[in-house]
Design an enzyme around this catalytic site. Structure first.
Site, PDB file in Angstrom:
ATOM      1  N   GLY A 157     -71.175  67.429  72.948  1.00 23.83           N
ATOM      2  CA  GLY A 157     -71.157  66.631  71.770  1.00 23.83           C
ATOM      3  C   GLY A 157     -71.599  65.270  71.977  1.00 23.83           C
ATOM      4  N   THR A 158     -71.165  64.642  73.265  1.00 28.66           N
ATOM      5  CA  THR A 158     -71.652  63.265  73.556  1.00 28.66           C
ATOM      6  C   THR A 158     -73.069  63.224  73.421  1.00 28.66           C
ATOM      7  OG1 THR A 158     -69.658  63.016  74.630  1.00 28.66           O
ATOM      8  CG2 THR A 158     -71.677  61.648  75.182  1.00 28.66           C
TER       9      THR A 158
ATOM     10  N   ASN B  66     -60.751  64.433  65.466  1.00 27.50           N
ATOM     11  CA  ASN B  66     -60.010  65.234  66.334  1.00 27.50           C
ATOM     12  C   ASN B  66     -58.595  64.925  66.467  1.00 27.50           C
ATOM     13  OD1 ASN B  66     -60.775  62.573  67.057  1.00 27.50           O
ATOM     14  ND2 ASN B  66     -60.475  62.955  69.075  1.00 27.50           N
TER      15      ASN B  66
ATOM     16  N   GLN C  48     -65.335  69.061  65.755  1.00 26.87           N
ATOM     17  CA  GLN C  48     -64.179  69.630  65.384  1.00 26.87           C
ATOM     18  C   GLN C  48     -64.167  70.437  64.368  1.00 26.87           C
ATOM     19  OE1 GLN C  48     -61.536  69.614  67.259  1.00 26.87           O
ATOM     20  NE2 GLN C  48     -61.889  67.893  68.635  1.00 26.87           N
TER      21      GLN C  48
ATOM     22  N   SER D 223     -70.275  71.313  69.359  1.00 27.21           N
ATOM     23  CA  SER D 223     -70.263  71.363  70.640  1.00 27.21           C
ATOM     24  C   SER D 223     -69.410  72.807  70.990  1.00 27.21           C
ATOM     25  CB  SER D 223     -69.049  70.472  71.171  1.00 27.21           C
ATOM     26  OG  SER D 223     -69.000  70.839  72.700  1.00 27.21           O
ATOM     27  N   GLY D 224     -70.140  73.665  71.796  1.00 26.44           N
ATOM     28  CA  GLY D 224     -69.497  75.026  71.899  1.00 26.44           C
ATOM     29  C   GLY D 224     -68.138  75.100  72.246  1.00 26.44           C
ATOM     30  N   HIS D 225     -67.311  74.497  73.272  1.00 28.91           N
ATOM     31  CA  HIS D 225     -66.393  74.612  73.755  1.00 28.91           C
ATOM     32  C   HIS D 225     -65.204  74.384  72.933  1.00 28.91           C
ATOM     33  CE1 HIS D 225     -64.499  70.840  74.888  1.00 28.91           C
ATOM     34  NE2 HIS D 225     -65.771  70.167  74.694  1.00 28.91           N
TER      35      HIS D 225
ATOM     36  N   THR E  48     -84.680  72.350  81.476  1.00 27.92           N
ATOM     37  CA  THR E  48     -84.668  73.990  81.551  1.00 27.92           C
ATOM     38  C   THR E  48     -83.411  74.197  80.696  1.00 27.92           C
ATOM     39  OG1 THR E  48     -85.827  74.152  83.526  1.00 27.92           O
ATOM     40  CG2 THR E  48     -84.585  76.086  83.022  1.00 27.92           C
TER      41      THR E  48
ATOM     42  N   CYS F  74     -49.378  55.928  77.048  1.00 25.29           N
ATOM     43  CA  CYS F  74     -49.139  56.267  78.376  1.00 25.29           C
ATOM     44  C   CYS F  74     -49.859  57.507  78.734  1.00 25.29           C
ATOM     45  CB  CYS F  74     -47.805  56.641  78.451  1.00 25.29           C
ATOM     46  SG  CYS F  74     -46.625  55.003  78.639  1.00 25.29           S
TER      47      CYS F  74
END
Lengths: 398, 278
Positions: free
Chosen positions: A70-71, A149, A177, A197-199, A235, A322
């Protein structure tokens, strides 16, 4: 046992996706660019994947550029839009974008671009009047998310797009998302660029795509060979691309199933609000992704909640300070102007088609105890507001 | 995911001494509290001490903490550490002592140990009727307004932990981690806490000597003494005489005290080593 409720971070690779990929990691290892049949059959597989993905988002296969993530898509789209209008020096985005868009914009500011970061209201929603006021003839590109997200809040991208078009600027949408979770049809859309993005929808990490509308100029980010019709050198990640295509096919078949994901999400949300006092759903007043809920547990801190859930095998995420390397809590929740008592204790649960009712029941069985345990430790509570020094502030990204 | 020590996780999963100490009105005891942090900062600690007035000893300690894993573990560790100590002994506890007790903390989490030390100091000062400057209310003295950190507090933490970069300062007291507008001021404070540029070896040695001389009357009053043996870059070699002859632990305490004072007076990065008299 792992109960995985962090699907906006990443998802499980569908076994049918893996099965489709494996031959391209073993026997079909040819280079799609090669001038022999051994490579040619691999090129065919890449083309099939392109068609599968185009089908999912109502695009033409030729409008798809495969990327690594995505980036990359976001960087390529925004930089390409700027290169298209060398005389325009203004960018519009929002305060709640992913870090890759915000940090790119910060870099571009140093290079002389002016960036407007649109605010959102307490429900995470944009104000179209603010967008209209920000648009000028100098605006080269407007880049917004399709869906957030952290909260799942969905932006009215077609309305945004119509405004953007009236100023002749290009419109980029980060749909990382949204793709696979809600129906998207780019055929008659005002969107010029769309990142995915695939994941995030059961393909592996390391593969994504950028939609570039036919007729929109595109300048590649990666200069290389003639791959992706000269628009993305390097490639091809063949197995990843084949997996992405298969995941797109499955997502399309499963889009109707997202209703049951939403029903499970709604059940989870309602049950938490009912059984645990002093909780709020962030962004509940806006249209949201069917799989996402972001819940603020007042007076306790998110990382502590995550660790106690982790001990029960439950995976989620938090916008608390945190949990990150930075000292400030989530920029998204801060932009919404949420009180600090809510945003430090905010937890995002994101479901998928693999999430079962039993898993949600298990979460509901342990969560009230976890919250009660931490609240017993906390010096803050609803009855004693004296020391809380509540404050809210929307913070513009640095 | 953070890399927490076993001890941190143990005290997080099974915190000891959580809760409050109510003042039962027993004439021989006093209850004092110290509050540090806020909900906006993301962590806050309310420390409760029960003090036996006659002996000046902490007979019980409890905590209430809003914060992450390491904030809860640091608070619990602190209560374990201070029980049974006199107030003077407790005041000698540094944030590094708390971190060490926990088997170390991730650097980005060191501010949790600082919070413990500050709450302890506040509770004891409160009991003794010493008022601490209210940093949060005095915007003028604040270096970091996002997290309410004064220059005085910055210098103390920088010296005690021998910090050298703004990133470390952020990890220890959060200063500079919000809007970032104070980062250049933090850089300046860091520079002023290091050895002043251009100080010659002779000036350095003279300053060390003078500081040691100012300490000697106190040490001699207790039957101890100190003598400068040599200075080798950042290493200050001294000959020590403890109050209890050559008792190792008393010498260690003495060495620690001398080191603290020299770091404050001369430069923050020096170390003191005790050598045997030739």
């Amino acid at each position: 046992m792992t109960i995985y409720l962090d699907n906006n971070a990443t998802t499980q690779v569908d076994e049918r996706v893996l099965a489709a990929m494996l031959p391209y990691l073993t026997e079909f290892y040819g280079n799609p660019s090669s001038m022999h049949r051994f490579g040619g059959q691999v090129a065919k597989a890449v083309q099939t994947a392109r068609e599968q993905l185009a089908d999912l988002i109502g695009a033409l296969p030729s409008e798809i550029i495969f990327t690594s993530c995505g980036t990359e898509g976001n960087n390529a789209a925004i930089r390409s839009a700027l290169a298209t209008f060398p005389d325009r020096k203004h960018i519009i985005t929002t305060q709640v974008e992913h870090a890759c868009v915000l940090n790119l914009c910060k870099t571009l500011e140093k290079q002389g671009y002016r960036v407007t970061y649109l605010s959102v209201d307490s429900q995470g929603m944009l104000d179209l009047l603010e967008l209209e006021a920000a648009l000028t003839g100098d605006t080269a590109v407007v880049s917004t998310m399709y869906a957030n997200n952290e909260t799942g809040v969905i932006f009215p991208v077609e309305q945004i797009g119509a405004l953007v078009k009236s100023y002749g600027a290009l419109f980029h949408v980060d749909a990382v998302q949204a793709v696979g979770k809600i129906p998207i049809n780019l055929q008659n859309s005002a969107i010029d660029f769309l990142t995915l993005s695939g994941h995030k929808f059961h393909a592996p990490k390391g593969v994504g795509a950028l939609f570039v509308r036919r007729g929109v100029r595109f300048r590649p980010l990666l200069i290389g060979g003639h791959q992706e019709r000269n628009r993305r050198g390097g490639t091809e990640n063949v197995a990843g691309i084949v997996g992405l295509g298969q995941a797109a096919l499955l997502a399309q078949q499963n889009l109707a199933q997202m209703q049951s994901v939403q029903a499970l999400r709604d059940y989870l949300e309602t049950a938490i609000l009912r059984t645990i006092p002093d909780t709020v759903v962030n962004g509940q007043g806006s249209p949201r992704l069917p799989n996402t809920t972001n819940i603020g547990f007042k007076y306790i801190e998110g990382e502590a909640i995550l660790l106690l859930m982790d001990r029960e095998g439950i995976c989620a995420s938090s916008g608390s300070a945190c949990t990150s390397d930075s000292l400030e809590p989530s920029h998204v929740l801060r932009a919404m102007g949420l009180p600090y008592s809510v945003l430090h204790g905010s937890i995002r649960f994101s479901l998928s088609r693999y999430t079962t009712e039993a898993e949600v029941e298990q979460l509901l069985a342990v969560l009230p105890g976890i919250v009660a345990q931490l609240r017993a430790l906390s010096p803050f509570n609803a009855a004693d507001q004296g020391w809380i020094e509540e404050r809210t502030q929307a913070v513009v990204p640095k | 995911m953070w890399n927490y020590s076993e001890k941190v996780l143990e005290l997080f999963y099974h915190p000891r001494n959580q809760g409050v100490i109510e003042d039962q009105g027993e004439p021989e005891y006093a209850v004092s509290r110290g509050e540090v942090g806020s909900i906006a900062c993301g962590d806050a600690l309310r420390l409760h001490l029960k003090i036996e007035i006659a002996s000046d000893k902490i007979v019980d300690a409890k905590f209430q903490t809003f914060g992450c894993t390491s904030a809860i573990a640091s608070s619990s560790a602190l209560t374990e550490m201070v029980k049974g100590l006199t107030l003077d002994e407790a005041l000698a506890i540094t944030n590094r002592d708390i971190a060490n007790y926990l088997g170390g903390l991730p650097e980005q989490k060191m501010h949790c140990s600082v919070m413990g030390q500050e709450a302890l100091e506040k509770a004891i000062y409160h009991y003794r009727g010493i008022s601490l400057p209210e940093h949060e209310e005095d915007e003028g003295s604040l270096v970091c307004t996002c997290f309410g950190v004064s220059g005085e507090r910055l210098r103390k933490v920088i010296k005690e932990n021998r910090l050298t970069t703004a990133e470390q300062v952020m990890s220890y007291v959060k200063a500079g981690g919000g809007c970032g507008s104070c980062l250049s001021v933090i850089d300046d404070i860091l520079a002023s806490c290091q050895a002043p540029a251009g100080m010659t070896n002779l000036q350095k040695i003279n300053k060390i000597q003078a500081t040691l001389e100012s300490l000697r009357p106190y040490l001699q009053a207790d039957g101890g003494d100190v003598e400068l043996f040599d200075v080798d870059n950042d290493r200050v070699l001294v000959i020590l005489k403890g109050a209890c002859g050559s008792c190792a632990s008393s010498l260690d305490t003495l060495k620690g005290l001398i080191e603290e004072r020299l770091r404050q007076e001369v430069f923050a990065s020096l170390t003191v080593e005790a050598v045997e008299a030739v």
